[in-house]
Design a protein around this motif. Structure first.
Motif, PDB file in Angstrom:
ATOM      1  N   ASP A 137       0.869  -1.175   0.000  1.00 40.01           N
ATOM      2  CA  ASP A 137       0.000   0.000   0.000  1.00 40.01           C
ATOM      3  C   ASP A 137       0.903   1.221   0.000  1.00 40.01           C
ATOM      4  O   ASP A 137       1.253   1.752   1.058  1.00 40.01           O
ATOM      5  CB  ASP A 137      -0.912   0.015   1.233  1.00 40.01           C
ATOM      6  N   ASP A 138       1.313   1.646  -1.190  1.00 36.80           N
ATOM      7  CA  ASP A 138       2.255   2.750  -1.335  1.00 36.80           C
ATOM      8  C   ASP A 138       3.516   2.456  -0.523  1.00 36.80           C
ATOM      9  O   ASP A 138       4.200   1.482  -0.794  1.00 36.80           O
ATOM     10  CB  ASP A 138       1.602   4.074  -0.936  1.00 36.80           C
ATOM     11  N   ALA A 139       3.809   3.245   0.504  1.00 38.68           N
ATOM     12  CA  ALA A 139       5.053   3.099   1.253  1.00 38.68           C
ATOM     13  C   ALA A 139       4.967   2.068   2.370  1.00 38.68           C
ATOM     14  O   ALA A 139       5.929   1.901   3.128  1.00 38.68           O
ATOM     15  CB  ALA A 139       5.477   4.446   1.836  1.00 38.68           C
ATOM     16  N   ARG A 140       3.858   1.362   2.491  1.00 35.83           N
ATOM     17  CA  ARG A 140       3.716   0.349   3.534  1.00 35.83           C
ATOM     18  C   ARG A 140       3.542  -1.016   2.883  1.00 35.83           C
ATOM     19  O   ARG A 140       2.640  -1.220   2.079  1.00 35.83           O
ATOM     20  CB  ARG A 140       2.510   0.661   4.421  1.00 35.83           C
ATOM     21  N   PHE A 162      10.655   5.177   4.263  1.00 38.77           N
ATOM     22  CA  PHE A 162      10.857   6.602   4.354  1.00 38.77           C
ATOM     23  C   PHE A 162      11.679   7.060   3.145  1.00 38.77           C
ATOM     24  O   PHE A 162      12.434   6.279   2.563  1.00 38.77           O
ATOM     25  CB  PHE A 162      11.567   6.965   5.661  1.00 38.77           C
ATOM     26  N   GLU A 163      11.555   8.321   2.789  1.00 38.64           N
ATOM     27  CA  GLU A 163      12.129   8.829   1.544  1.00 38.64           C
ATOM     28  C   GLU A 163      13.640   8.651   1.446  1.00 38.64           C
ATOM     29  O   GLU A 163      14.178   8.475   0.364  1.00 38.64           O
ATOM     30  CB  GLU A 163      11.795  10.324   1.383  1.00 38.64           C
ATOM     31  N   ASP A 164      14.343   8.699   2.561  1.00 37.50           N
ATOM     32  CA  ASP A 164      15.802   8.668   2.515  1.00 37.50           C
ATOM     33  C   ASP A 164      16.383   7.261   2.633  1.00 37.50           C
ATOM     34  O   ASP A 164      17.574   7.098   2.866  1.00 37.50           O
ATOM     35  CB  ASP A 164      16.376   9.566   3.614  1.00 37.50           C
ATOM     36  N   GLY A 165      15.543   6.238   2.482  1.00 36.45           N
ATOM     37  CA  GLY A 165      16.027   4.871   2.536  1.00 36.45           C
ATOM     38  C   GLY A 165      15.858   4.194   3.876  1.00 36.45           C
ATOM     39  O   GLY A 165      16.086   2.985   3.992  1.00 36.45           O
ATOM     40  N   GLY A 183      14.147  -0.884  13.267  1.00 35.38           N
ATOM     41  CA  GLY A 183      14.462   0.228  12.389  1.00 35.38           C
ATOM     42  C   GLY A 183      15.620  -0.085  11.457  1.00 35.38           C
ATOM     43  O   GLY A 183      16.596  -0.741  11.862  1.00 35.38           O
ATOM     44  N   PHE A 184      15.505   0.367  10.206  1.00 36.21           N
ATOM     45  CA  PHE A 184      16.562   0.163   9.212  1.00 36.21           C
ATOM     46  C   PHE A 184      17.167   1.507   8.849  1.00 36.21           C
ATOM     47  O   PHE A 184      16.468   2.420   8.395  1.00 36.21           O
ATOM     48  CB  PHE A 184      16.000  -0.497   7.956  1.00 36.21           C
ATOM     49  N   GLU A 185      18.470   1.630   9.059  1.00 33.76           N
ATOM     50  CA  GLU A 185      19.186   2.864   8.741  1.00 33.76           C
ATOM     51  C   GLU A 185      20.659   2.530   8.584  1.00 33.76           C
ATOM     52  O   GLU A 185      21.185   1.651   9.276  1.00 33.76           O
ATOM     53  CB  GLU A 185      18.983   3.898   9.849  1.00 33.76           C
ATOM     54  N   ASP A 186      21.314   3.209   7.654  1.00 31.45           N
ATOM     55  CA  ASP A 186      22.744   2.992   7.414  1.00 31.45           C
ATOM     56  C   ASP A 186      23.057   1.530   7.114  1.00 31.45           C
ATOM     57  O   ASP A 186      24.078   0.973   7.542  1.00 31.45           O
ATOM     58  CB  ASP A 186      23.573   3.467   8.618  1.00 31.45           C
ATOM     59  N   HIS A 210      15.556   4.480  -2.466  1.00 33.98           N
ATOM     60  CA  HIS A 210      17.002   4.347  -2.501  1.00 33.98           C
ATOM     61  C   HIS A 210      17.358   2.878  -2.330  1.00 33.98           C
ATOM     62  O   HIS A 210      17.046   2.280  -1.312  1.00 33.98           O
ATOM     63  CB  HIS A 210      17.661   5.182  -1.390  1.00 33.98           C
ATOM     64  N   ARG A 211      17.979   2.279  -3.320  1.00 30.16           N
ATOM     65  CA  ARG A 211      18.320   0.863  -3.261  1.00 30.16           C
ATOM     66  C   ARG A 211      19.533   0.655  -2.354  1.00 30.16           C
ATOM     67  O   ARG A 211      20.517   1.360  -2.453  1.00 30.16           O
ATOM     68  CB  ARG A 211      18.619   0.328  -4.662  1.00 30.16           C
ATOM     69  N   GLN A 212      19.412  -0.347  -1.459  1.00 29.82           N
ATOM     70  CA  GLN A 212      20.525  -0.622  -0.552  1.00 29.82           C
ATOM     71  C   GLN A 212      21.422  -1.690  -1.163  1.00 29.82           C
ATOM     72  O   GLN A 212      20.969  -2.577  -1.832  1.00 29.82           O
ATOM     73  CB  GLN A 212      20.002  -1.097   0.822  1.00 29.82           C
TER      74      GLN A 212
END
Length: 218
Positions: free
Chosen positions: A37-40, A56-59, A116-119, A216-218
């Motif tokens: 559903d879009d971003a979810r 989220f927009e920044d990956g 949470g996913f970051e970096d 943003h592809r990781q």
């Protein structure tokens, strides 16, 4: 205490398998259980156990979910309701983790895990109880699970006389959400012109709904 790092694939690695399974369920008419559903991105097992992945927009990304049998973490209202010691799922976490969790709680649902996913890595708060993530059974966690689930869910397809080949399922996954009706038909089988036939076009649409994320592809 520092956050714990988790061994979970990045969102971009989850996407091909999540989309492939969503295609099979949507073709069968069960699309609500696995969808974008879009971003979810949503997955549930049909028995009340579920998880959502928010982009989220920044990956960055956030996984929120609950297993009503195996989540031994009691967060917020759940701790009071069940009269259990609270596990703070947001202890030491960045502020951006909280809003999606609050939305779930405001809707009256329990939350058993928050990741949470970051970096380039998934993390969670430093707690000890089993949070139930593993028992929810997200097929997209690895290729073997995806193949197993797709095989199981296509057994009753009116277009199949035998289980689909692993190669056909792997080709569906390799399309990375840009599947075609031919690729999906190779998995679910050619459908007869009957009211019980599955709908390949619905499956293609469900898979392609995953296309926009992650930005943003990781």
């Amino acid at each position: 205490m520092a956050l714990k790092t988790l061994d979970i694939p990045a969102p971009a690695q989850l996407r091909p398998r999540w989309a492939a399974f969503a295609a099979v369920l949507a073709a069968r008419g069960w699309g609500d259980g696995c969808r974008a559903d879009d971003a979810r991105w949503h997955y549930d097992d049909g028995g009340g156990n579920w998880l959502d992945l928010h982009h989220f927009e920044d990956g960055r990304a956030l996984i929120v979910g609950h297993d009503h049998e195996y989540s031994n973490t009691y967060y917020g209202p759940a701790a009071e309701y069940f009269q259990e010691e609270e596990t703070d799922l947001l202890a030491g976490t960045p502020a951006w983790w909280e809003p999606p969790v609050r939305v779930v709680q405001d809707a009256g649902q329990w939350v058993g895990f928050v990741y949470g996913f970051e970096d380039g890595r998934w993390q969670c708060a430093p707690y000890e109880p089993d949070d139930g993530f593993g028992s929810v059974g997200l097929p997209a966690l690895n290729a073997e699970m995806t193949v197993e689930f797709v095989t199981e869910y296509t057994k009753e397809s009116p277009g199949r006389q035998a289980p689909p080949s692993t190669a056909a399922i792997e080709a569906l996954i390799a399309a990375d959400c840009l599947i075609t009706e031919d690729l999906l038909t190779a998995v679910i089988g050619p459908q007869p012109a009957t009211p019980t036939a599955w709908n390949p076009s619905a499956g293609v649409a469900a898979a392609r709904a995953f296309r926009a994320w992650p930005r943003h592809r990781q």
